[in-house]
Design an enzyme around this catalytic site. Structure first.
Site, PDB file in Angstrom:
ATOM      1  N   ASP A  89      71.364 -14.868 -28.114  1.00 12.01           N
ATOM      2  CA  ASP A  89      71.362 -15.963 -29.080  1.00 12.01           C
ATOM      3  C   ASP A  89      72.701 -16.697 -29.184  1.00 12.01           C
ATOM      4  OD1 ASP A  89      72.418 -13.682 -30.273  1.00 12.01           O
ATOM      5  OD2 ASP A  89      71.028 -13.664 -31.972  1.00 12.01           O
ATOM      6  N   ASP A 128      76.188   0.383 -34.441  1.00 11.27           N
ATOM      7  CA  ASP A 128      75.337   0.751 -33.313  1.00 11.27           C
ATOM      8  C   ASP A 128      75.853   0.153 -32.007  1.00 11.27           C
ATOM      9  OD1 ASP A 128      72.952  -1.209 -35.026  1.00 11.27           O
ATOM     10  OD2 ASP A 128      74.238  -1.956 -33.419  1.00 11.27           O
ATOM     11  N   ASP A 182      74.831  -0.920 -28.144  1.00 16.07           N
ATOM     12  CA  ASP A 182      73.743  -1.251 -27.221  1.00 16.07           C
ATOM     13  C   ASP A 182      74.292  -1.314 -25.800  1.00 16.07           C
ATOM     14  OD1 ASP A 182      72.113  -1.468 -29.423  1.00 16.07           O
ATOM     15  OD2 ASP A 182      72.391  -3.640 -29.601  1.00 16.07           O
TER      16      ASP A 182
END
Ligand code: ATP
Ligand code: MG
Length: 453
Positions: A143, A64, A66
């Site tokens: 993160d 995927d 982003d």
């Protein structure tokens, strides 16, 4: 609250120009490129961000893509017909191209500058994050350093604000900012550390791993639905065995799967083998592109506790099928407080477990009834995994394996006990001996509960 990464980490931009990195547009999905170009042409900043950039730098093929931008979700929506806004806790735009969805997120900020949106922190945990900001702010709220890289569609450079490129080269995961603070904001980041380390074959930096013991218990407050999603990514993405070992080593397993950790702590070597073989088989299936089911995975992880509970109750005089049913219900209920396994999967798990004692009943009628059970295949695969429990279980597995290969009449005759072995089989050489030998053994235990070693 004021000492999160946004206030303690000072971003320092390093730009890696196109000719100094390996990311090529060939490896970026067409849909993602369209979104990036359209945003850019409309005058917004547009970057590929997060796992996709990290994986492209590693030479992988991201599943995927982003996108991060300074356009607000409403502004994104105006640019794309095929766009819907989703999420309350974390508002995003989804741009849809056929089967592909490109997630477009607006840069998140500190909330100290002007901007629209809201941000909500309870006991150090971020429960809502919709304050728009700059790319620098967006980078440091992510993160891991390796997850804070931005591929710039305007000049094909990579922008690195926190040293992510070096970490990719060193194959290490560092949190951005103070690890304990970042885990308190979102305890699931501990599981993400383990998952990414397992997936990428990275090590977790010592400072990032140190708080696990103290802060692991915070996972008890994580949303069970989120832990379910996370557990699928840990165990059903092709690196399940590695994830399992790392969860054990880091001590995080007991916060996600308390029953599994308890059963393993009893020193059950056969259970360990069952889990490891189950996960290894699953990993192999994923790599071959075959389907895998969460139900089988969770049935494997929780089996030890279900079996031990059922046996305890049977010893105390509870009727066998009632004992199995009650054990399954109790273990599933406890597990679902941590990890919200949807009902459609827990039903299958309960069936897989409930069928296990029925493999020991090899009277003719029961054999055929079991073979036509809709869950027979999964339950039989499960029986094979249990081979290490005892020689009897291992033989039972072989018996059922063989039984399935026999023509119906041959098996029926063999189970009735009047057919001499040999001539009726399709594969005479292979079938003669095992059929005669194995028929008696399971039959001898029929109706009883074998007690696994
Ligand atoms: P995967 O390869 O599994 O998709 P990923 O890093 O892309 O890994 P996602 O869950 O897709 O993981 O998240 C996309 C990006 O969003 C991450 O790379 C990271 O920058 C950011 N992100 C995701 N979850 C968190 C979190 N809990 N805290 C901070 N940043 C996060
Ligand atoms: Mg991702």
């Amino acid at each position: 609250m004021s000492h999160d990464a946004r206030t303690t980490v000072t971003p320092a931009l390093r730009i890696i120009p196109r000719e100094q990195h390996v990311i090529s547009r060939k490896n970026i999905s067409k849909a993602a490129l369209r979104v990036l170009y359209r945003l850019n042409e409309a005058g917004y900043q547009a970057y590929l961000v997060g796992g996709a950039v990290r994986d492209l730098l590693l030479g992988g093929h991201p599943k995927d893509f982003d996108v991060a931008t300074n356009a607000t979700p409403e502004e994104v929506k105006k640019l794309f017909r095929n766009c819907r806004l989703i999420g309350r806790r974390f508002r995003l735009a989804h741009v849809v191209y056929g089967p592909e969805i490109i997630e477009v997120a607006t840069f998140r900020g500190t909330g100290e500058e002007e901007g629209e949106g809201d941000r909500h922190i309870v006991d150090g945990r971020i429960v809502r994050d919709n304050v728009w900001g700059t790319i620098e702010e967006d980078a440091i709220r992510r993160d891991f350093r390796v997850n804070a890289l931005y591929y710039d569609i305007s000049d094909f450079s990579v922008r690195d604000y926190v040293g992510g490129v070096k970490d990719v080269e060193d194959r290490v995961l560092h949190l951005i900012g103070d690890p304990a603070t970042r885990y308190r904001e979102d305890p699931v980041r501990m599981l993400r550390a383990v998952r990414l380390a397992a997936k990428l074959n990275f090590r977790i930096d010592a400072a990032a791993a140190k708080p696990f013991g103290e802060l692991g218990p915070l996972l008890a407050d994580a949303a069970p639905a989120r832990l379910f999603d996370e557990s699928l990514k840990l165990f059903l993405a092709g690196h399940g065995l590695k994830s399992f070992h790392m969860l054990e080593q880091t001590g995080l397993l007991k916060f996600m799967f308390p029953a599994t950790a308890r059963a393993l702590k009893r020193g059950d070597q056969a259970l360990r083998e069952l889990i490891e073989r189950g996960l290894a088989n699953t990993d192999a299936r994923v790599l071959e592109g075959k389907s895998v089911t969460p139900a089988f995975l969770f049935a494997v992880l929780l089996w030890g506790e279900v079996r031990d509970l059922a046996h305890t109750w049977i010893t105390k005089g509870v009727e066998s099928s009632a004992a199995w049913e009650r054990a399954a219900t109790r273990v599933v209920a406890e597990q679902c407080q941590r990890v919200a396994i949807p009902r459609r999967f827990t039903l299958t798990m309960e069936e897989i477990w409930a069928l296990q004692p029925r493999f020991e009943q090899v009277q003719r009628k029961r054999v055929f009834r079991l073979m036509t059970h809709p869950r027979f295949r999964a339950a039989f695969d499960f029986l094979l995994l249990r081979a290490a429990e005892s020689p009897a279980i291992s033989e039972l597995g072989q018996w059922w394996d063989h039984a399935q290969q026999l023509p119906h009449e041959t098996l029926a005759a063999a189970l009735s006990g009047h057919t001499p072995p040999g001539p009726v089989s399709a594969e005479p050489a292979a079938s003669t001996k095992p059929r005669r030998r194995r028929r008696r053994k399971p039959a001898g235990k029929a109706g009883g509960q074998s007690d696994p070693a």
